[in-house]
Motif scaffolding. Structure first.
Motif, PDB file in Angstrom:
ATOM      1  N   LEU A  35       0.820  -1.203   0.000  1.00 17.80           N
ATOM      2  CA  LEU A  35       0.000   0.000   0.000  1.00 17.80           C
ATOM      3  C   LEU A  35       0.859   1.261   0.000  1.00 17.80           C
ATOM      4  N   ILE A  50      -8.745  -2.312  -1.265  1.00 23.87           N
ATOM      5  CA  ILE A  50      -7.758  -1.401  -1.846  1.00 23.87           C
ATOM      6  C   ILE A  50      -8.488  -0.359  -2.684  1.00 23.87           C
ATOM      7  N   ARG A  90      -2.801   2.820  -4.274  1.00 23.87           N
ATOM      8  CA  ARG A  90      -3.172   1.657  -3.457  1.00 23.87           C
ATOM      9  C   ARG A  90      -3.283   2.129  -1.994  1.00 23.87           C
TER      10      ARG A  90
END
Length: 775
Positions: A142, A176, A232
């Protein structure tokens, strides 16, 4: 990564103001740093230790804690050095003051971790925060991950928390999200500190704070840029971050920073233009700008700046509209109308919407009151004070209450409806405080009704005397007889100062017993409530005691309006006050919170005797008015625990204001232990109170059989019990009996004692009275 550009920005930041000292940056960690925690510090000595303790006690040990001292003038720097000496992970940058943006940039620039985190120095975090966020971020690769958080106020045992869902809706969690594709994320709660950011992501995209002066709004630009570049991102429905809301030095309390928000959003606009992303994000930019300008800044700046501010944002809106850049996709119809109104006539908007808009915000929790709600609303919409808003919090009603609210809203636009799951009046009132726009606040009950002049008279008096709290008198309305009578105990004027305006320092009598602890007969200045972070306890009943007395203790100016204006309904079997059996212990938690508040204000010693007398009064009122089965639970709690924790025990008779209450307290505290009927003796008071309308002749002459050989009247029995009281085994004494076999011997001895036989006889009194009543 554009290394040259990053190095240029880093050097400019580092050389902007003198850096006096770097501590522990020359010490290499044993393991590579996973998370660098940046802690901005400027005069936060009061909260700093709690903050640092929460950081060094993280379950993840591979962290560094970069504390940037921004020219503190208190003891903050010494506290930082103390921690740095004990733990080499604590690193210090000591520099001249240059504002929040500069602090954050220099701290992030000096970071060596794979991820970056922000920990405000008046907040604290839970131990698992970085371990959990790091685990999720690495697993899903992420750019950043954030979690829900708590807002809190208070300290130690008196902390009150409010859960905040950062991503608003459950569907937004554990997935996400690419903000460019799902721009609803720009409606999420704006903060930068409840997550971690991949360091390479921040540096590759040159995501930095704007280095404007002071500590206002610079987090907006960082937050906006992170969402623009993020591909993300993820939000977790877990809580790790504790965000303080009662720091009086927090920058949100400074009303003079009028145009800081405008400056920040001008810089965000320049950023979007420079990155060729203006068209892509213009809708959400307008949304965030509107809410920053009108829902945040306009509410908080000083009144003398409001007209000028509205005229300036009118020019800004017109300029955007001329360039066809005023986009409304994310704004509500009311918000769109406000923007157009400000552009058309900013002075009219100021006078009609701001200056004359809302004098009083009425906060009305509504829960299953369909029988009384129309009468309540009729008496509100017909108030002679017209510039009011009526904030109705529908607390999960299951009857027809919501439909009634909607019917009245269609008639009167001043009625605003907000729905929540059933959480109680305390939660509803706190939500109302957050939503209120009025100069004053009125907390009313939706099963009551009001004199048409109530708000006008109270508001005028509050304005004339510039009071924090205006108290007015009330009527008690009997729901059965439909008759009303003036309430004589809500304000004991003869026990209060004769002055038009007074505060706690002028009161030399028991404030807790001379002003009732309910909020509905009081008008509160909104700024006073907000500046003192006063909230209702979020419990089913007695959620107002703390709020009322804390506000009375903190108020600088209190006035009394000597006119009954409120009609309080009594004898309604469905009201919360008549169903306290479901929350019989709430009053105790309210007393303990009030006790802690007195200690936090350093007033406990001054109010010690007053508070304990009030606590005893509250305890006895509850036990005397509860249903017998619940009253028995309370009886044992009081005797065995709560009289101790409330510090009622240990005082002689002269300490107490009410000798009747003192005598009843003695009867409870000296009652025998482990005798199943010991509570029954106290039901005499209950039945006398319950059947007070029935004339009972010669109660004291009722005969009670003590045993098969002895019969006494109630009068004789009470005299006997009083003379034998010193021989009764008390709870404390029995707790000292450790040996089980010996305790059994003690019990047998008790059961054979005169005291026990008297207590058993006393348990028959309620039954005898009931028999007399039935005859």
């Amino acid at each position: 990564m554009n290394h040259a550009q990053f190095k240029k920005e880093k050097d400019l930041t580092y050389n902007k103001v003198p850096v006096h000292e770097l501590i522990n940056f020359n010490k290499n960690p044993e393991n590579s740093v996973k998370v660098s925690v940046v802690v901005p510090v400027c005069n936060t000595e009061t909260y700093l230790r709690q903050c640092l303790d929460s950081a060094i006690n993280q379950t993840m040990k591979e962290i560094e804690i970069i504390c940037v001292n921004d020219g503190s003038t208190d003891n903050s720097l010494n506290i930082l050095k103390e921690y740095a000496q004990k733990d080499s992970r604590v690193k210090i940058i000591d520099k001249d003051n240059a504002g929040y943006g500069h602090v954050m940039n220099i701290g992030m620039d000096m970071a060596s971790g794979d991820y970056l985190a922000i920990l405000e120095s008046d907040d604290y975090i839970l131990p698992e925060m970085f371990e959990r966020l790091y685990e999720v971020s690495v697993k899903h690769d992420l750019d950043f991950v954030k979690s829900d958080f708590y807002r809190f106020y208070g300290k130690n045992d008196s902390i009150v928390t409010e859960y905040e869902k950062i991503a608003r809706d459950d569907k937004n969690y554990n997935v996400i999200i690419n903000p460019s594709e799902n721009q609803d994320v720009f409606k999420f709660i704006m903060n930068t500190w409840c997550g971690i950011y991949k360091t390479s992501f921040i540096r590759e995209n040159l995501i930095r704070h704007n280095e404007t002066p002071g500590a206002s709004f610079q987090d907006n630009g960082f937050w906006f840029k992170a969402n623009v570049f993020g591909k993300r991102t993820m939000y977790l429905p877990e809580t790790f971050y504790m965000n303080r809301r009662d720091n009086p030095n927090s920058s949100v309390h400074n009303p003079e920073k009028v145009y800081c928000g405008n400056t920040e959003y001008n810089l965000i606009y320049d950023f979007l233009v420079s990155e060729n992303k203006k068209d892509e994000f213009l809708e959400v930019y307008n949304y965030k700008k509107y809410h920053t300008y009108l829902n945040f800044t306009l509410k908080r700046i000083a009144p003398e700046y409001k007209k000028e501010y509205i005229n300036n944002i009118s020019k800004e809106f017109k300029e955007f509209n001329k360039r066809n850049e005023l986009k409304f996709k994310f704004l509500s119809p009311i918000e769109i109308n406000n923007v157009k109104w400000i552009m058309r006539d900013p002075d009219e908007f100021y006078y009609e919407f701001v200056k004359k808009s809302i004098a009083v915000s009425v906060i009305l929790p509504v829960y299953n009151v369909e029988k009384y709600l129309e009468k309540c609303l009729d008496s509100l919409i017909n108030q002679t004070l017209k510039n009011i808003e009526i904030i109705c919090i529908n607390d999960g009603s299951t009857d027809n209450s919501l439909e009634i609210l909607e019917k009245y809203q269609a008639i009167d636009h001043r009625i605003k409806i907000f729905n929540q799951e059933n959480k109680g009046a305390g939660v509803a009132r706190n939500l109302g405080i957050m939503l209120a726009q009025g100069e004053y606040l009125s907390f009313l009950d939706s099963d009551d009704f009001f004199d048409k002049d109530m708000l006008r008279l109270a508001y005028n008096q509050a304005k004339n005397y510039n009071t924090d709290i205006c108290i007015y008198e009330s009527f008690l309305y009997d729901n059965l007889s439909k008759k009303e009578e003036k309430c004589t105990y809500s304000i004991k004027k003869n026990q209060l100062p004769k002055k038009h305006v007074f505060n706690r320092r002028d009161i030399n009598t028991n404030i807790f017993k001379n002003i009732m602890g309910w909020p509905w007969d009081k008008l509160y200045k909104t700024s006073f409530i907000l500046n003192n972070n006063l909230k209702f306890q979020e419990q089913r009943t007695t959620n107002d005691m703390y709020f009322v007395y804390a506000s009375l203790l903190k108020a600088g100016r209190i006035s009394i309006l000597k006119k009954p204006l409120y009609y309080h309904r009594k004898n309604d079997n469905n009201s919360l006050s008549n169903t306290r059996e479901k929350s019989w212990d709430c009053f105790y938690y309210a007393l303990m919170k009030l006790k802690q508040e007195l200690k936090d204000m350093n007033l406990y010693e001054e109010y010690y005797q007053f508070f304990i007398n009030y606590a005893l009064h509250s305890c006895l009122w509850n036990i005397n008015t509860l249903d017998e089965t619940i009253g028995e639970k309370l009886f044992y709690k009081l005797r065995d625990e709560w009289f101790d924790s409330l510090e009622i025990n240990g005082h002689d008779e002269d300490f107490f204001e009410n000798k009747y209450e003192y005598n009843q307290y003695l009867e409870i505290i000296s009652s025998p232990v482990n005798i199943s009927e010991d509570y029954s003796a106290y039901l005499l008071y209950h039945w006398k109170k319950k059947y007070s309308s029935i004339h009972l002749d010669n109660i004291d002459e009722i005969l009670i059989e003590l045993n098969d050989k002895e019969t006494l009247t109630i009068k004789e029995l009470k005299e006997e019990l009083k003379s034998n009281k010193k021989n009764v085994v008390t709870p404390k004494e029995l707790k000292n009996v450790k040996n089980l076999e010996h305790s059994q011997e003690v019990l047998y001895e008790i059961r054979d004692s005169k005291s026990y036989k008297l207590a058993r006889a006393m348990s028959l009194i309620p039954r005898k009275i009931r028999e007399r009543i039935r005859k």
